[in-house]
Motif scaffolding. Structure first.
Motif, mmCIF file in Angstrom:
data_model
loop_
_atom_site.group_PDB
_atom_site.id
_atom_site.type_symbol
_atom_site.label_atom_id
_atom_site.label_comp_id
_atom_site.label_asym_id
_atom_site.label_seq_id
_atom_site.Cartn_x
_atom_site.Cartn_y
_atom_site.Cartn_z
ATOM 1 N N LEU A 143 0.833 -1.200 0.000
ATOM 2 C CA LEU A 143 0.000 0.000 0.000
ATOM 3 C C LEU A 143 0.869 1.251 0.000
ATOM 4 O O LEU A 143 1.912 1.295 0.655
ATOM 5 C CB LEU A 143 -0.905 0.042 1.243
ATOM 6 N N PHE A 144 0.409 2.272 -0.720
ATOM 7 C CA PHE A 144 1.003 3.604 -0.609
ATOM 8 C C PHE A 144 0.103 4.431 0.296
ATOM 9 O O PHE A 144 -1.119 4.429 0.154
ATOM 10 C CB PHE A 144 1.115 4.285 -1.970
ATOM 11 N N THR A 154 -0.544 17.792 19.099
ATOM 12 C CA THR A 154 -0.565 19.152 18.537
ATOM 13 C C THR A 154 0.439 19.387 17.411
ATOM 14 O O THR A 154 0.333 20.381 16.697
ATOM 15 C CB THR A 154 -0.305 20.187 19.640
ATOM 16 N N VAL A 155 1.436 18.533 17.232
ATOM 17 C CA VAL A 155 2.506 18.768 16.258
ATOM 18 C C VAL A 155 2.087 18.230 14.889
ATOM 19 O O VAL A 155 1.870 17.026 14.732
ATOM 20 C CB VAL A 155 3.811 18.080 16.705
ATOM 21 N N PRO A 156 1.939 19.081 13.868
ATOM 22 C CA PRO A 156 1.534 18.613 12.535
ATOM 23 C C PRO A 156 2.574 17.675 11.936
ATOM 24 O O PRO A 156 3.783 17.869 12.094
ATOM 25 C CB PRO A 156 1.418 19.904 11.719
ATOM 26 N N ASP A 157 2.112 16.662 11.220
ATOM 27 C CA ASP A 157 3.011 15.681 10.608
ATOM 28 C C ASP A 157 2.450 15.295 9.235
ATOM 29 O O ASP A 157 1.462 14.578 9.144
ATOM 30 C CB ASP A 157 3.129 14.447 11.504
ATOM 31 N N LEU A 158 3.078 15.801 8.179
ATOM 32 C CA LEU A 158 2.695 15.474 6.808
ATOM 33 C C LEU A 158 3.741 14.522 6.244
ATOM 34 O O LEU A 158 4.925 14.871 6.168
ATOM 35 C CB LEU A 158 2.620 16.740 5.947
ATOM 36 N N TYR A 159 3.328 13.333 5.862
ATOM 37 C CA TYR A 159 4.310 12.377 5.365
ATOM 38 C C TYR A 159 3.636 11.318 4.500
ATOM 39 O O TYR A 159 2.409 11.201 4.445
ATOM 40 C CB TYR A 159 5.048 11.718 6.533
ATOM 41 N N HIS A 160 4.467 10.556 3.796
ATOM 42 C CA HIS A 160 3.963 9.426 3.019
ATOM 43 C C HIS A 160 4.930 8.260 3.167
ATOM 44 O O HIS A 160 6.113 8.447 3.485
ATOM 45 C CB HIS A 160 3.786 9.792 1.545
ATOM 46 N N THR A 161 4.413 7.059 2.959
ATOM 47 C CA THR A 161 5.223 5.857 3.107
ATOM 48 C C THR A 161 4.580 4.707 2.347
ATOM 49 O O THR A 161 3.399 4.777 1.973
ATOM 50 C CB THR A 161 5.377 5.475 4.595
ATOM 51 N N THR A 191 9.848 1.681 5.408
ATOM 52 C CA THR A 191 11.000 2.568 5.600
ATOM 53 C C THR A 191 11.187 3.021 7.040
ATOM 54 O O THR A 191 12.260 3.517 7.389
ATOM 55 C CB THR A 191 10.862 3.816 4.697
ATOM 56 N N HIS A 192 10.151 2.890 7.877
ATOM 57 C CA HIS A 192 10.253 3.320 9.275
ATOM 58 C C HIS A 192 9.883 2.139 10.174
ATOM 59 O O HIS A 192 8.717 1.755 10.253
ATOM 60 C CB HIS A 192 9.335 4.504 9.550
ATOM 61 N N GLY A 193 10.869 1.593 10.860
ATOM 62 C CA GLY A 193 10.649 0.379 11.636
ATOM 63 C C GLY A 193 9.674 0.529 12.787
ATOM 64 O O GLY A 193 9.029 -0.441 13.192
ATOM 65 N N ASN A 194 9.533 1.754 13.338
ATOM 66 C CA ASN A 194 8.632 1.965 14.476
ATOM 67 C C ASN A 194 7.266 2.479 14.039
ATOM 68 O O ASN A 194 6.485 2.953 14.867
ATOM 69 C CB ASN A 194 9.254 2.938 15.475
ATOM 70 N N ASP A 195 6.981 2.406 12.755
ATOM 71 C CA ASP A 195 5.717 2.904 12.214
ATOM 72 C C ASP A 195 4.864 1.719 11.767
ATOM 73 O O ASP A 195 5.151 1.085 10.746
ATOM 74 C CB ASP A 195 6.004 3.846 11.033
ATOM 75 N N TYR A 196 3.820 1.419 12.535
ATOM 76 C CA TYR A 196 2.931 0.322 12.169
ATOM 77 C C TYR A 196 1.501 0.651 12.575
ATOM 78 O O TYR A 196 1.243 1.493 13.443
ATOM 79 C CB TYR A 196 3.381 -0.996 12.813
ATOM 80 N N ILE A 197 0.559 -0.030 11.913
ATOM 81 C CA ILE A 197 -0.871 0.145 12.158
ATOM 82 C C ILE A 197 -1.477 -1.224 12.449
ATOM 83 O O ILE A 197 -1.195 -2.192 11.735
ATOM 84 C CB ILE A 197 -1.575 0.778 10.941
ATOM 85 N N ILE A 198 -2.305 -1.296 13.485
ATOM 86 C CA ILE A 198 -3.071 -2.515 13.783
ATOM 87 C C ILE A 198 -4.552 -2.147 13.709
ATOM 88 O O ILE A 198 -4.997 -1.159 14.315
ATOM 89 C CB ILE A 198 -2.738 -3.071 15.177
ATOM 90 N N LYS A 199 -5.320 -2.940 12.972
ATOM 91 C CA LYS A 199 -6.767 -2.730 12.864
ATOM 92 C C LYS A 199 -7.466 -4.077 13.048
ATOM 93 O O LYS A 199 -7.146 -5.042 12.356
ATOM 94 C CB LYS A 199 -7.151 -2.134 11.510
ATOM 95 N N CYS A 200 -8.418 -4.126 13.980
ATOM 96 C CA CYS A 200 -9.160 -5.359 14.243
ATOM 97 C C CYS A 200 -10.655 -5.050 14.273
ATOM 98 O O CYS A 200 -11.085 -4.142 14.995
ATOM 99 C CB CYS A 200 -8.753 -5.971 15.587
#
Length: 243
Positions: A143-144, A154-161, A191-200
């Motif tokens: 997925l992109f 509060t800190v804005p974060d614009l990114y893609h992976t 590309t980012h080892g600490n970036d993951y999503i879990i959905k159940c």
């Protein structure tokens, strides 16, 4: 909201085109409204979870669309204001146990600190078990993702992976009355080892008739990048119809 409208418009256009060129199209619509209310002398809270899905299928192609809206408050403070809209399709080749899939998904979530998130991609899937009473499906793909998030609230974060998306889904029908089903995802950034999503998403339904069920549902989401998660336990009614 404009993105959701555009996505749903594209879905209906695909449905009309799909139906026009098929002699044996089958339709399925499902709506579930679940929630919970808690009121005491010390405070009150409530949560409403609405989900709607529509499916068109033929011999070698299946097209699904779905949308959900979750809203909740506790002591007059908003806890959930979450919107999601998605489309996916499956293309079968040869034996129907193996197929290719594609996905487009849009999310906006107050509880997970997602201002906007779009995911799109595809992959392969395999039906380990498939019968009228039980199904077990495994899928994996790429997925992109393009996101607008809040870090530390509060800190804005614009990114893609790019993410690897692994899914396990199942359905078990007991004596044509009790239905246990769910879909569970693990999406790791490449590309980012600490970036993951879990959905159940899992539910238990007891049929009152061919089109109406009492449903208890459990939904869990964790977004590690924002260090946010939510767990929803709700109950209510589900309406479904094949035609």
């Amino acid at each position: 909201m404009k993105r959701i409208v555009l996505l749903l418009t594209a879905l209906f256009y695909c449905f009309n085109t799909f139906a026009q060129f098929s002699d044996s199209v089958h339709y399925y619509v499902k709506y579930a409204s679940t929630g919970s209310i808690n009121r005491t002398n010390d405070g009150n809270s409530y949560l409403l979870n609405n989900n709607m899905g529509f499916k068109i299928s033929r011999k070698r192609i299946t097209l699904n669309t779905g949308a959900s809206y979750v809203y909740g408050k506790q002591d007059r403070n908003v806890t959930n204001n979450d919107v999601s809209a998605a489309m996916d399709f499956s293309v079968y080749r040869g034996l129907r146990k193996f197929y290719y899939w594609g996905l487009a998904n849009y999310d906006k979530s107050y509880s997970l600190k997602i201002n906007n998130r779009f995911q799109g991609g595809g992959g392969v899937a395999y039906d380990v078990v498939k019968s009228d009473e039980a199904t077990l499906n495994l899928s994996d793909g790429l997925l992109f993702e393009n996101s607008d998030l809040f870090l530390n609230d509060t800190v804005p974060d614009l990114y893609h992976t790019f993410r690897n998306s692994l899914r396990v889904s199942y359905k078990w029908v007991i004596k044509k009355t009790v239905v246990v089903e769910g879909a569970n995802y693990l999406q790791n950034s490449l590309t980012h080892g600490n970036d993951y999503i879990i959905k159940c998403n899992n539910s238990l339904s007891v049929k009152l008739s061919s089109w109406l069920s009492i449903t208890a549902a459990m939904t869990y989401n964790k977004l590690n990048r924002t260090d946010r998660e939510n767990l929803l336990m709700t109950y209510g009614l589900t309406v479904e119809k094949f035609f």
